[in-house]
Design a protein around this motif. Structure first.
Motif, PDB file in Angstrom:
ATOM      1  N   PRO A  90       0.158   1.376 -13.621  1.00 43.71           N
ATOM      2  CA  PRO A  90      -0.218   1.150 -12.224  1.00 43.71           C
ATOM      3  C   PRO A  90      -0.579  -0.308 -11.966  1.00 43.71           C
ATOM      4  O   PRO A  90      -1.097  -0.999 -12.847  1.00 43.71           O
ATOM      5  CB  PRO A  90      -1.441   2.059 -12.033  1.00 43.71           C
ATOM      6  CG  PRO A  90      -1.370   3.062 -13.138  1.00 43.71           C
ATOM      7  CD  PRO A  90      -0.734   2.339 -14.284  1.00 43.71           C
ATOM      8  N   LEU A  91      -0.313  -0.774 -10.760  1.00 43.06           N
ATOM      9  CA  LEU A  91      -0.672  -2.126 -10.349  1.00 43.06           C
ATOM     10  C   LEU A  91      -2.040  -2.087  -9.678  1.00 43.06           C
ATOM     11  O   LEU A  91      -2.309  -1.226  -8.855  1.00 43.06           O
ATOM     12  CB  LEU A  91       0.381  -2.676  -9.381  1.00 43.06           C
ATOM     13  CG  LEU A  91       1.815  -2.729  -9.918  1.00 43.06           C
ATOM     14  CD1 LEU A  91       2.761  -3.249  -8.847  1.00 43.06           C
ATOM     15  CD2 LEU A  91       1.898  -3.591 -11.173  1.00 43.06           C
ATOM     16  N   ARG A  92      -2.886  -3.033 -10.025  1.00 44.26           N
ATOM     17  CA  ARG A  92      -4.258  -3.020  -9.550  1.00 44.26           C
ATOM     18  C   ARG A  92      -4.483  -4.067  -8.460  1.00 44.26           C
ATOM     19  O   ARG A  92      -3.633  -4.928  -8.218  1.00 44.26           O
ATOM     20  CB  ARG A  92      -5.217  -3.256 -10.720  1.00 44.26           C
ATOM     21  CG  ARG A  92      -5.090  -2.215 -11.825  1.00 44.26           C
ATOM     22  CD  ARG A  92      -5.987  -2.543 -13.002  1.00 44.26           C
ATOM     23  NE  ARG A  92      -7.390  -2.548 -12.625  1.00 44.26           N
ATOM     24  CZ  ARG A  92      -8.147  -1.460 -12.543  1.00 44.26           C
ATOM     25  NH1 ARG A  92      -7.636  -0.270 -12.807  1.00 44.26           N
ATOM     26  NH2 ARG A  92      -9.418  -1.545 -12.198  1.00 44.26           N
ATOM     27  N   GLY A  93      -5.646  -3.989  -7.812  1.00 43.76           N
ATOM     28  CA  GLY A  93      -6.001  -4.951  -6.780  1.00 43.76           C
ATOM     29  C   GLY A  93      -7.494  -4.909  -6.522  1.00 43.76           C
ATOM     30  O   GLY A  93      -8.220  -4.114  -7.121  1.00 43.76           O
ATOM     31  N   SER A  94      -7.946  -5.755  -5.598  1.00 44.47           N
ATOM     32  CA  SER A  94      -9.380  -5.816  -5.300  1.00 44.47           C
ATOM     33  C   SER A  94      -9.653  -5.865  -3.795  1.00 44.47           C
ATOM     34  O   SER A  94     -10.797  -6.039  -3.381  1.00 44.47           O
ATOM     35  CB  SER A  94     -10.002  -7.049  -5.966  1.00 44.47           C
ATOM     36  OG  SER A  94      -9.360  -8.238  -5.522  1.00 44.47           O
ATOM     37  N   GLU A  95      -8.618  -5.697  -2.983  1.00 49.29           N
ATOM     38  CA  GLU A  95      -8.781  -5.771  -1.535  1.00 49.29           C
ATOM     39  C   GLU A  95      -9.530  -4.549  -0.990  1.00 49.29           C
ATOM     40  O   GLU A  95      -9.766  -3.579  -1.703  1.00 49.29           O
ATOM     41  CB  GLU A  95      -7.412  -5.883  -0.854  1.00 49.29           C
ATOM     42  CG  GLU A  95      -6.687  -7.194  -1.113  1.00 49.29           C
ATOM     43  CD  GLU A  95      -5.755  -7.126  -2.308  1.00 49.29           C
ATOM     44  OE1 GLU A  95      -4.838  -7.946  -2.388  1.00 49.29           O
ATOM     45  OE2 GLU A  95      -5.959  -6.236  -3.174  1.00 49.29           O
ATOM     46  N   MET A 199      -0.605   8.204  -9.129  1.00 52.18           N
ATOM     47  CA  MET A 199      -1.365   6.958  -9.061  1.00 52.18           C
ATOM     48  C   MET A 199      -0.427   5.758  -9.096  1.00 52.18           C
ATOM     49  O   MET A 199      -0.640   4.766  -8.389  1.00 52.18           O
ATOM     50  CB  MET A 199      -2.373   6.870 -10.209  1.00 52.18           C
ATOM     51  CG  MET A 199      -3.137   5.547 -10.234  1.00 52.18           C
ATOM     52  SD  MET A 199      -4.299   5.394 -11.600  1.00 52.18           S
ATOM     53  CE  MET A 199      -5.700   6.285 -10.939  1.00 52.18           C
ATOM     54  N   THR A 200       0.633   5.852  -9.904  1.00 49.84           N
ATOM     55  CA  THR A 200       1.588   4.751  -9.981  1.00 49.84           C
ATOM     56  C   THR A 200       2.315   4.560  -8.658  1.00 49.84           C
ATOM     57  O   THR A 200       2.501   3.431  -8.194  1.00 49.84           O
ATOM     58  CB  THR A 200       2.604   4.996 -11.110  1.00 49.84           C
ATOM     59  OG1 THR A 200       1.908   5.077 -12.357  1.00 49.84           O
ATOM     60  CG2 THR A 200       3.613   3.865 -11.186  1.00 49.84           C
ATOM     61  N   ASP A 201       2.749   5.671  -8.034  1.00 45.34           N
ATOM     62  CA  ASP A 201       3.395   5.581  -6.718  1.00 45.34           C
ATOM     63  C   ASP A 201       2.481   4.870  -5.725  1.00 45.34           C
ATOM     64  O   ASP A 201       2.900   3.960  -5.002  1.00 45.34           O
ATOM     65  CB  ASP A 201       3.713   6.978  -6.174  1.00 45.34           C
ATOM     66  CG  ASP A 201       4.739   7.720  -6.997  1.00 45.34           C
ATOM     67  OD1 ASP A 201       5.558   7.053  -7.661  1.00 45.34           O
ATOM     68  OD2 ASP A 201       4.719   8.965  -6.985  1.00 45.34           O
ATOM     69  N   LEU A 202       1.230   5.323  -5.687  1.00 42.62           N
ATOM     70  CA  LEU A 202       0.253   4.752  -4.762  1.00 42.62           C
ATOM     71  C   LEU A 202       0.032   3.275  -5.042  1.00 42.62           C
ATOM     72  O   LEU A 202       0.062   2.441  -4.128  1.00 42.62           O
ATOM     73  CB  LEU A 202      -1.066   5.516  -4.877  1.00 42.62           C
ATOM     74  CG  LEU A 202      -2.254   4.982  -4.076  1.00 42.62           C
ATOM     75  CD1 LEU A 202      -1.978   5.072  -2.583  1.00 42.62           C
ATOM     76  CD2 LEU A 202      -3.527   5.752  -4.438  1.00 42.62           C
ATOM     77  N   SER A 203      -0.179   2.942  -6.310  1.00 43.11           N
ATOM     78  CA  SER A 203      -0.509   1.560  -6.663  1.00 43.11           C
ATOM     79  C   SER A 203       0.619   0.601  -6.313  1.00 43.11           C
ATOM     80  O   SER A 203       0.386  -0.503  -5.812  1.00 43.11           O
ATOM     81  CB  SER A 203      -0.836   1.462  -8.156  1.00 43.11           C
ATOM     82  OG  SER A 203       0.328   1.583  -8.954  1.00 43.11           O
ATOM     83  N   ARG A 204       1.844   1.011  -6.560  1.00 44.15           N
ATOM     84  CA  ARG A 204       2.986   0.129  -6.317  1.00 44.15           C
ATOM     85  C   ARG A 204       3.277  -0.026  -4.825  1.00 44.15           C
ATOM     86  O   ARG A 204       3.643  -1.110  -4.369  1.00 44.15           O
ATOM     87  CB  ARG A 204       4.215   0.645  -7.069  1.00 44.15           C
ATOM     88  CG  ARG A 204       4.052   0.499  -8.573  1.00 44.15           C
ATOM     89  CD  ARG A 204       5.251   0.956  -9.373  1.00 44.15           C
ATOM     90  NE  ARG A 204       5.006   0.718 -10.790  1.00 44.15           N
ATOM     91  CZ  ARG A 204       5.262  -0.428 -11.412  1.00 44.15           C
ATOM     92  NH1 ARG A 204       5.803  -1.433 -10.741  1.00 44.15           N
ATOM     93  NH2 ARG A 204       4.997  -0.575 -12.691  1.00 44.15           N
ATOM     94  N   LYS A 205       3.116   1.051  -4.060  1.00 40.89           N
ATOM     95  CA  LYS A 205       3.371   0.949  -2.624  1.00 40.89           C
ATOM     96  C   LYS A 205       2.296   0.113  -1.942  1.00 40.89           C
ATOM     97  O   LYS A 205       2.594  -0.694  -1.045  1.00 40.89           O
ATOM     98  CB  LYS A 205       3.433   2.349  -2.004  1.00 40.89           C
ATOM     99  CG  LYS A 205       4.047   2.362  -0.616  1.00 40.89           C
ATOM    100  CD  LYS A 205       5.504   1.934  -0.657  1.00 40.89           C
ATOM    101  CE  LYS A 205       6.131   1.919   0.714  1.00 40.89           C
ATOM    102  NZ  LYS A 205       7.555   1.524   0.667  1.00 40.89           N
TER     103      LYS A 205
END
Length: 214
Positions: A90-95, A199-205
């Motif tokens: 999954p791709l992460r973020g902080s926004e 979770m991966t679908d969500l993270s990438r979109k």
């Protein structure tokens, strides 16, 4: 249909349904609930998910005798194919994400997934609550992640209202019924995440929408 299936059966002892109701049961936006109490997409979503997986669903019901739903899914045989169990990272973020969903269980799950990915989450159980959160929170809100069909005000209407308050905020719609998007003024080419999602679908979109250069 011939074949080897796994059966999931769900029964209740409620008021049951007549033949007329059953004939419309899986139609999108059909509901027997009061206005504002349901979207009519729950069973349409179930129907779509089952058919996406090459299964089928049956219903037995009569007034005063409850209902039984049976879901048949093809049984898999043989070893899993190479890579089938490998989940992409999954791709992460902080926004900060404003999450809007009128189904409490989905709202809680979405909040948990987004927080696990590192995001700050403002969770709202409907459009009016989302507007209140946007008005009273001084910090930037980078993304609106909203269900399409909700009571009182749908996702696109909410996005239009919030654009006046937060013109730089990005928007991502989610829905379990892709075929109903056109009826809500949306297209599949828009920022859209189909339920159910991993979770991966969500993270990438989410990252795709946030990182896109306008």
């Amino acid at each position: 249909m011939p074949g080897d299936y796994v059966l999931l059966s769900v029964s209740d002892d409620g008021c049951g349904m007549d033949r007329e109701t059953i004939s419309h049961l899986f139609e999108p936006f059909f509901t027997t609930k009061e206005l504002g109490k349901g979207t009519g997409l729950g069973l349409a979503t179930v129907y779509g998910i089952v058919h996406q997986n090459n299964g089928f669903i049956t219903v037995e019901s009569s007034p005063g005798r409850g209902s039984t739903f049976r879901i048949f899914l093809p049984r898999l045989s043989g070893p899993p194919t190479e890579g089938s169990a490998v989940e992409q990272v999954p791709l992460r973020g902080s926004e900060t994400v404003l999450l809007v969903e009128d189904e409490a269980s989905i709202l809680e799950l979405g909040k948990m997934l987004l927080e696990e990915l590192g995001y700050q989450v403002l969770a709202a159980g409907g459009a009016m609550e989302a507007l209140e959160l946007a008005e009273r929170n001084p910090q930037p809100i980078h993304l609106l992640l909203t269900d399409v069909v909700m009571p009182r005000m749908n996702g696109p209407e909410l996005a239009s209202r919030l654009a006046l308050l937060r013109p730089r905020m990005r928007c991502l719609y989610m829905s379990g019924y892709a075929e109903g998007l056109a009826d809500r003024g949306l297209s599949r080419e828009m920022n859209y995440l189909r339920k159910p999602f991993t979770m991966t679908d969500l993270s990438r979109k989410v990252r795709e929408v946030l990182d896109r250069r306008d």
